[in-house]
Design an enzyme around this catalytic site. Structure first.
Site, mmCIF file in Angstrom:
data_model
loop_
_atom_site.group_PDB
_atom_site.id
_atom_site.type_symbol
_atom_site.label_atom_id
_atom_site.label_comp_id
_atom_site.label_asym_id
_atom_site.label_seq_id
_atom_site.Cartn_x
_atom_site.Cartn_y
_atom_site.Cartn_z
ATOM 1 N N SER A 23 -47.576 -24.151 45.751
ATOM 2 C CA SER A 23 -46.941 -24.095 47.082
ATOM 3 C C SER A 23 -45.356 -23.705 46.792
ATOM 4 O O SER A 23 -45.374 -23.716 48.356
ATOM 5 C CB SER A 23 -47.180 -25.506 47.442
ATOM 6 O OG SER A 23 -49.333 -25.360 47.405
ATOM 7 N N GLU A 48 0.796 -1.094 -0.244
ATOM 8 C CA GLU A 48 0.030 0.183 0.258
ATOM 9 C C GLU A 48 0.771 1.126 0.155
ATOM 10 O O GLU A 48 0.241 2.390 -0.161
ATOM 11 C CB GLU A 48 -0.820 0.031 1.733
ATOM 12 C CG GLU A 48 -1.902 -1.470 1.445
ATOM 13 C CD GLU A 48 -2.911 -1.141 -0.198
ATOM 14 O OE1 GLU A 48 -3.450 0.184 -0.258
ATOM 15 O OE2 GLU A 48 -2.905 -2.434 -0.049
#
Length: 602
Positions: A348, A75
């Site tokens: 319960s 690059e």
């Protein structure tokens, strides 16, 4: 003069337009968005969360030298020599573009590419190229070359939703960017110009051609030897897999974590903040829990409980760390987490909270007598006459027997005696925040409650009143290791210890001689069954000193399961199966008796 005026006017126009360019000084404090990673208690990756950018930032000194050289060769080979723009590269691109009559070649330096990615549109135009050059020169005045290269390598797009070198290296080669070879680095560097087109996952031949071009450029620059060049071309590459947007290994756990993180830090922080989250869950343990739920759901379907859903929550009472969190039979079919989001009647299974509240007054013990006889209470404009499950009455019985046999009338009588507001207050202390009112039917669990809330409450009893907030997250840090959230247990004594031990003591009788015999695992345990009217919700919640587990079964449409479905008959065996697997290799422990603690004075 006309030509001079045009040039001068153009320069003035450019100068004015450049005054409106972004201020690159803000990059001094720039933090790229990062992927958040969620791990199990042992560091196994469960999932990654991110927005558009799947990124894990890597410091420059930890990135493979091979990759740094390959990218520079490909690059911007003069990167360390120029001041933001490379005149020879720009000149070459200008000639090509003028000849073509449009922008065909970029001539961009790495610094120019970086400012383009961060500040400018991707549209190709001469004005944008000029803006890139101006911003690049400004950026090189405030950041060092290494800082710019580090930003670039962590910002650039590598294809398949991978941003930055680390996520790209893990995706393409299933390894860290620290240890990329020359061959791997050259192939990755070749991706930058057109990542999806040159990807080895898309076109391996084109990817290899780009790799050869990068290696050739490195050889031309004399950054590698001919031997290194040849060896790299010969190296057989082992590829990874595309990782972005993959599902979670344990969605009930990771979705719960995500929701908590959003509440604490916000959604932007979750998908861009690069958090590292250590959960309290062991992946193998969680998988075992999910398989147990799936197996028993199939068994219950064969028994006639069609369309059943099962939720399971397991908590370590000593830390209140969640060890397993199963929100349903199949997370792929439904992501609704019934363990944390479904408010169902506990029946319960709520009774131990009432008995604790009674014990905490100091006026009652497990052997105190309560009346199991007909009673009725004013309920609005009418009367409420509670009944027992079997429709009969036993007269005077002990609290221990009343809970073991899950008698309804004694617990309502006791709740009315101590005051339903006291029951609500106790529930809130235990961390139950679901809506509830101090109505006469409250002791029978006529409220909506989540399995997580009920498991946490029982865990507090099992830890003799000591409580930490129940959590599925042990620790959260940022990507640099700074602690954002530390859930190291800091227990607080929120209940009376004697009353907590007494509650555990009477729940022991549920297993040894009551409705929970099916949950007997051959070691000391305490628990309670729960069955609501019309068999819409059935439960078993139980504990040993090291692990508390709540299991709920019901239907999402709230229709009855089947006639005769009970917590003791259908849920207790599931609890037993799960706990026997969960406690394999864990020593048996006894609960502390109430006698070890001081009973509160009436």
């Amino acid at each position: 003069m006309l030509a001079s005026s045009i040039v001068a006017g153009g320069l003035v126009g450019l100068a004015i337009s450049f005054r409106n360019l972004p201020d690159v000084r803000q990059l001094r404090n720039f933090v790229p968005s990062e992927t958040t990673y969620i791990y199990d208690i042992n560091g196994k990756l469960l999932t990654s969360l991110h927005g558009e950018a799947n990124r894990e930032v890597m410091p420059l000194d930890r990135i493979s030298p091979n990759l740094k050289r390959a990218v520079l060769a490909s690059e911007d080979s003069h990167f360390y020599d120029h001041h933001g723009i490379n005149p020879s590269g720009v000149g070459r691109a200008l000639i090509v573009n003028l000849a073509a009559g449009r922008v065909r070649e970029g001539g961009s330096t790495i610094t120019m590419q970086l400012v383009k990615n961060l500040f400018l549109s991707q549209k190709r135009a001469f004005t944008r190229k000029l803006a890139e050059g101006v911003l690049a020169i400004r950026l090189e005045q405030i950041l060092s070359k290494d800082q710019i290269l580090e930003l670039y390598l962590n910002q650039v797009y590598w294809g398949h939703n991978n941003y930055g070198v680390q996520t790209a290296a893990r995706s393409y080669f299933d390894k860290s960017a620290e240890i990329l070879t020359l061959a791997e680095s050259a192939m990755m560097a070749g991706l930058i110009q057109a990542p999806e087109e040159f990807s080895p996952f898309a076109n391996i031949e084109l990817a290899r051609r780009k790799q050869r071009e990068v290696l050739g450029r490195m050889l031309e620059l004399e950054w590698i030897t001919q031997e290194e060049h040849n060896d790299a071309l010969k190296q057989e590459l082992k590829f990874g897999r595309i990782r972005s947007f993959q599902g979670s290994a344990l969605p009930y756990v990771t979705n719960t974590v995500s929701q908590e993180l959003v509440q604490k830090f916000g959604r932007e922080a979750l998908i861009k903040g690069g958090m590292r989250v250590q959960t309290t869950v062991d992946a193998e343990f969680q998988t075992m829990a999910e398989k147990t739920v799936s197996k028993w759901s199939a068994n219950l379907n064969r028994q006639g409980l069609r369309g059943n859903e099962i939720a399971l929550v397991a908590i370590d009472p000593r830390t209140h760390f969640i060890k397993a969190l199963v929100g349903g039979v199949n997370s792929r079919a439904s992501e609704f987490n019934r363990a944390t989001q479904a408010q169902r009647q506990p029946g319960s299974a709520f009774k131990p909270i009432v008995y604790y509240a009674a014990f905490a007054t100091g006026k009652y013990t497990p052997d105190s007598t309560v009346q199991d006889s007909p009673v009725r209470y004013r309920d609005g404009s009418g009367w409420y006459s509670p009944r027992n499950y079997d429709g009969g009455f036993q007269g005077a019985i002990s609290i221990r027997s009343a809970l073991a046999q899950s008698r309804n009338i004694p617990v309502i009588r006791l709740g009315m005696t101590i005051g339903m507001n006291k029951v609500v207050e106790t529930s809130r202390t235990l961390g139950i925040m679901s809506p509830m009112a101090p109505v006469t039917s409250l002791p029978l669990g006529a409220i909506g409650i989540t399995p997580l809330e009920l498991a946490s409450a029982y865990a507090t009893f099992a830890n003799y009143g000591w409580q930490s907030p129940a959590t599925v997250m042990a620790r959260v840090t940022d990507s640099s290791g700074n602690i954002l959230l530390d859930n190291t247990p800091k227990p607080q004594l929120v209940l009376d210890q004697w009353a907590s031990a007494a509650t555990i003591d009477v729940m022991r009788s549920v297993v040894t001689s009551g409705t929970g015999k099916g949950a007997d695992i051959g070691r000391p345990s305490a628990g309670k069954t729960g069955t609501t009217s019309s068999e819409r919700d059935i439960w078993y919640v139980g504990t040993v000193p090291q692990l508390t587990t709540a299991i709920w079964i019901g239907r999402d449409d709230n229709r009855p399961l089947s006639r005769g479905a009970t917590g003791g008959g259908m849920v207790a065996p599931i609890w037993k199966d799960f706990m026997q697997q969960a406690l394999k290799g864990v020593p048996s422990e006894k609960f502390k008796p109430p006698s070890q603690f001081q009973r509160p004075k009436p």
